[in-house]
Design a protein around this motif. Structure first.
Motif, PDB file in Angstrom:
ATOM      1  N   ILE A 223       0.883  -1.172   0.000  1.00 57.57           N
ATOM      2  CA  ILE A 223       0.000   0.000   0.000  1.00 57.57           C
ATOM      3  C   ILE A 223       0.911   1.209   0.000  1.00 57.57           C
ATOM      4  N   GLU A 224       0.746   2.073  -0.972  1.00 55.89           N
ATOM      5  CA  GLU A 224       1.573   3.260  -1.089  1.00 55.89           C
ATOM      6  C   GLU A 224       0.758   4.479  -0.692  1.00 55.89           C
ATOM      7  N   LEU A 225       1.282   5.260   0.248  1.00 52.50           N
ATOM      8  CA  LEU A 225       0.587   6.438   0.744  1.00 52.50           C
ATOM      9  C   LEU A 225       1.411   7.686   0.418  1.00 52.50           C
ATOM     10  N   PHE A 226       0.729   8.759   0.011  1.00 54.93           N
ATOM     11  CA  PHE A 226       1.389   9.997  -0.369  1.00 54.93           C
ATOM     12  C   PHE A 226       1.026  11.094   0.630  1.00 54.93           C
ATOM     13  N   THR A 227       2.036  11.898   1.007  1.00 57.26           N
ATOM     14  CA  THR A 227       1.843  12.897   2.057  1.00 57.26           C
ATOM     15  C   THR A 227       2.190  14.292   1.534  1.00 57.26           C
ATOM     16  N   ASN A 228       1.921  15.280   2.366  1.00 55.76           N
ATOM     17  CA  ASN A 228       2.266  16.668   2.032  1.00 55.76           C
ATOM     18  C   ASN A 228       3.647  17.053   2.554  1.00 55.76           C
ATOM     19  N   SER A 229       4.408  16.085   3.050  1.00 60.83           N
ATOM     20  CA  SER A 229       5.725  16.351   3.624  1.00 60.83           C
ATOM     21  C   SER A 229       6.796  16.283   2.544  1.00 60.83           C
ATOM     22  N   LYS A 230       7.665  17.274   2.513  1.00 57.60           N
ATOM     23  CA  LYS A 230       8.783  17.264   1.568  1.00 57.60           C
ATOM     24  C   LYS A 230       9.828  16.231   1.960  1.00 57.60           C
ATOM     25  N   ASN A 231       9.968  15.985   3.267  1.00 58.56           N
ATOM     26  CA  ASN A 231      10.957  15.028   3.736  1.00 58.56           C
ATOM     27  C   ASN A 231      10.492  13.585   3.595  1.00 58.56           C
ATOM     28  N   ARG A 232       9.214  13.341   3.800  1.00 63.07           N
ATOM     29  CA  ARG A 232       8.663  11.996   3.671  1.00 63.07           C
ATOM     30  C   ARG A 232       7.418  12.042   2.790  1.00 63.07           C
ATOM     31  N   PRO A 233       7.593  12.268   1.483  1.00 66.08           N
ATOM     32  CA  PRO A 233       6.434  12.392   0.600  1.00 66.08           C
ATOM     33  C   PRO A 233       5.720  11.070   0.352  1.00 66.08           C
ATOM     34  N   ARG A 234       6.373   9.945   0.685  1.00 66.58           N
ATOM     35  CA  ARG A 234       5.777   8.644   0.395  1.00 66.58           C
ATOM     36  C   ARG A 234       6.029   7.691   1.551  1.00 66.58           C
ATOM     37  N   LEU A 235       5.007   6.914   1.899  1.00 63.15           N
ATOM     38  CA  LEU A 235       5.101   5.882   2.926  1.00 63.15           C
ATOM     39  C   LEU A 235       4.671   4.554   2.307  1.00 63.15           C
ATOM     40  N   ILE A 236       5.274   3.467   2.760  1.00 65.45           N
ATOM     41  CA  ILE A 236       4.979   2.143   2.215  1.00 65.45           C
ATOM     42  C   ILE A 236       4.553   1.205   3.340  1.00 65.45           C
ATOM     43  N   VAL A 237       3.444   0.503   3.122  1.00 61.88           N
ATOM     44  CA  VAL A 237       3.010  -0.571   4.019  1.00 61.88           C
ATOM     45  C   VAL A 237       2.995  -1.863   3.204  1.00 61.88           C
ATOM     46  N   ARG A 238       3.621  -2.890   3.722  1.00 69.26           N
ATOM     47  CA  ARG A 238       3.670  -4.185   3.035  1.00 69.26           C
ATOM     48  C   ARG A 238       2.627  -5.123   3.643  1.00 69.26           C
ATOM     49  N   VAL A 239       1.919  -5.833   2.762  1.00 68.45           N
ATOM     50  CA  VAL A 239       0.829  -6.706   3.201  1.00 68.45           C
ATOM     51  C   VAL A 239       1.131  -8.143   2.772  1.00 68.45           C
ATOM     52  N   PHE A 240       1.018  -9.066   3.729  1.00 64.05           N
ATOM     53  CA  PHE A 240       1.198 -10.495   3.455  1.00 64.05           C
ATOM     54  C   PHE A 240      -0.048 -11.233   3.940  1.00 64.05           C
ATOM     55  N   GLY A 241      -0.626 -12.053   3.063  1.00 64.33           N
ATOM     56  CA  GLY A 241      -1.838 -12.781   3.429  1.00 64.33           C
ATOM     57  C   GLY A 241      -1.693 -14.290   3.249  1.00 64.33           C
ATOM     58  N   GLU A 242      -2.300 -15.020   4.159  1.00 65.68           N
ATOM     59  CA  GLU A 242      -2.402 -16.478   4.071  1.00 65.68           C
ATOM     60  C   GLU A 242      -3.802 -16.849   4.508  1.00 65.68           C
ATOM     61  N   ILE A 243      -4.708 -16.978   3.532  1.00 67.60           N
ATOM     62  CA  ILE A 243      -6.119 -17.267   3.796  1.00 67.60           C
ATOM     63  C   ILE A 243      -6.393 -18.707   3.369  1.00 67.60           C
ATOM     64  N   TYR A 244      -6.813 -19.536   4.322  1.00 67.33           N
ATOM     65  CA  TYR A 244      -6.976 -20.964   4.053  1.00 67.33           C
ATOM     66  C   TYR A 244      -8.444 -21.334   3.986  1.00 67.33           C
ATOM     67  N   LEU A 245      -8.858 -22.045   2.902  1.00 64.33           N
ATOM     68  CA  LEU A 245     -10.212 -22.558   2.802  1.00 64.33           C
ATOM     69  C   LEU A 245     -10.336 -23.817   3.666  1.00 64.33           C
ATOM     70  N   PRO A 246     -11.517 -24.046   4.256  1.00 69.41           N
ATOM     71  CA  PRO A 246     -11.700 -25.277   5.036  1.00 69.41           C
ATOM     72  C   PRO A 246     -11.502 -26.495   4.132  1.00 69.41           C
ATOM     73  N   SER A 247     -10.881 -27.536   4.664  1.00 71.82           N
ATOM     74  CA  SER A 247     -10.634 -28.745   3.885  1.00 71.82           C
ATOM     75  C   SER A 247     -11.930 -29.484   3.657  1.00 71.82           C
ATOM     76  N   ALA A 248     -11.969 -30.344   2.635  1.00 68.73           N
ATOM     77  CA  ALA A 248     -13.168 -31.136   2.300  1.00 68.73           C
ATOM     78  C   ALA A 248     -13.556 -31.997   3.483  1.00 68.73           C
ATOM     79  N   GLY A 249     -14.847 -32.072   3.748  1.00 71.12           N
ATOM     80  CA  GLY A 249     -15.332 -32.863   4.880  1.00 71.12           C
ATOM     81  C   GLY A 249     -15.348 -32.109   6.179  1.00 71.12           C
ATOM     82  N   GLY A 250     -15.001 -30.770   6.118  1.00 70.97           N
ATOM     83  CA  GLY A 250     -15.060 -29.950   7.331  1.00 70.97           C
ATOM     84  C   GLY A 250     -13.948 -30.193   8.281  1.00 70.97           C
ATOM     85  N   GLN A 251     -12.873 -30.915   7.844  1.00 75.39           N
ATOM     86  CA  GLN A 251     -11.749 -31.162   8.749  1.00 75.39           C
ATOM     87  C   GLN A 251     -10.799 -29.984   8.767  1.00 75.39           C
TER      88      GLN A 251
END
Length: 251
Positions: A223-251
């Motif tokens: 996620i890239e964010l832009f600011t009104n600051s001359k010293n820090r005009p850009r901020l970066i947030v890194r996103v990591f996802g691990e979304i697991y579907l339920p296994s067959a049979g509800g196990q």
């Protein structure tokens, strides 16, 4: 019979008239300066009254510089052969040669955004002083980030679809003037939903990140964010996802 009174138990030393004459001659040689009186060999000597400096509380966006004074109290030139900081973020400048009785300087400058929170920077100085070949200069302080990011610039979303998964990042400005995040975007808009709230106007923002819909599997993006600051005009947030579907049979 042997008369015990006639036995000599000690032997008297013989007189040596020439010894006294020799001593008088040696004293005369020294008095007239024929033989030099031994003196200390000529050499430089480094006197550094202060080897540590504390900046106190500062902000990370500014360069920090301090000059250490070094005096040559010896009788020959003092050479500063090398100054080796423990970090490439510290830049040294120094007088390479200091005459006897004179003062020189070693200036250490820490680049902006090179320290955070409580810090300690050192530099090893190499000299030609035979009694002190090396010395260590130290700089300490507490650096407040220009824009503080809590708890981290990384968001991790891990769980099952339907779980109330959410990551939150808080941006706190330590500027004297107003701070604004003007816009933002992400390179994984199909994976996450992003909202941004100003909880303290011109001072503090909260970014919330959630997995989108029924997304599943691993993913990563920014996620890239832009600011009104001359010293820090850009901020970066890194996103990591691990979304697991339920296994067959509800196990």
């Amino acid at each position: 019979m042997i008369d015990a009174n006639n036995l000599q138990t000690t032997r008297q030393p013989r007189s040596c008239p020439y010894i006294g004459a020799l001593l008088l001659l040696w004293a005369g040689v020294i008095a007239w300066g024929v033989l030099p009186i031994p003196t200390a060999s000529a050499a430089p000597h480094a006197a550094v009254p202060v080897t540590a400096f504390d900046f106190g509380k500062i902000t990370e966006d500014q360069p920090m510089s301090h000059t250490f004074v070094i005096e040559n109290t010896g009788t020959t030139p003092l050479h500063i052969e090398d100054v080796d900081p423990d970090c490439a973020c510290t830049v040294p400048e120094y007088d390479k040669s200091i005459p006897p009785g004179a003062q020189g300087a070693i200036t250490l400058t820490i680049k902006p955004f090179s320290v955070i929170h409580k810090f300690k920077k050192t530099a090893k100085v190499q000299l030609n002083d035979p009694g002190q070949r090396h010395l260590v200069l130290t700089m300490t302080g507490v650096a407040t980030p220009f824009i503080e990011i809590k708890p981290s610039h990384i968001v991790r979303l891990r769980g099952n679809p339907g779980d109330n998964l959410q990551g939150q990042v808080r941006f706190i400005s330590h500027l004297s003037g107003p701070f604004q995040i003007t816009k933002y975007h992400t390179n994984i808009p199909d994976k996450i939903e992003v909202t941004l709230k100003a909880v303290v106007p011109d001072k503090e923002y909260v970014l919330e990140v959630r997995p989108k819909g029924q997304v599943s599997g691993p993913f990563a993006g920014v996620i890239e964010l832009f600011t009104n600051s001359k010293n820090r005009p850009r901020l970066i947030v890194r996103v990591f996802g691990e979304i697991y579907l339920p296994s067959a049979g509800g196990q």
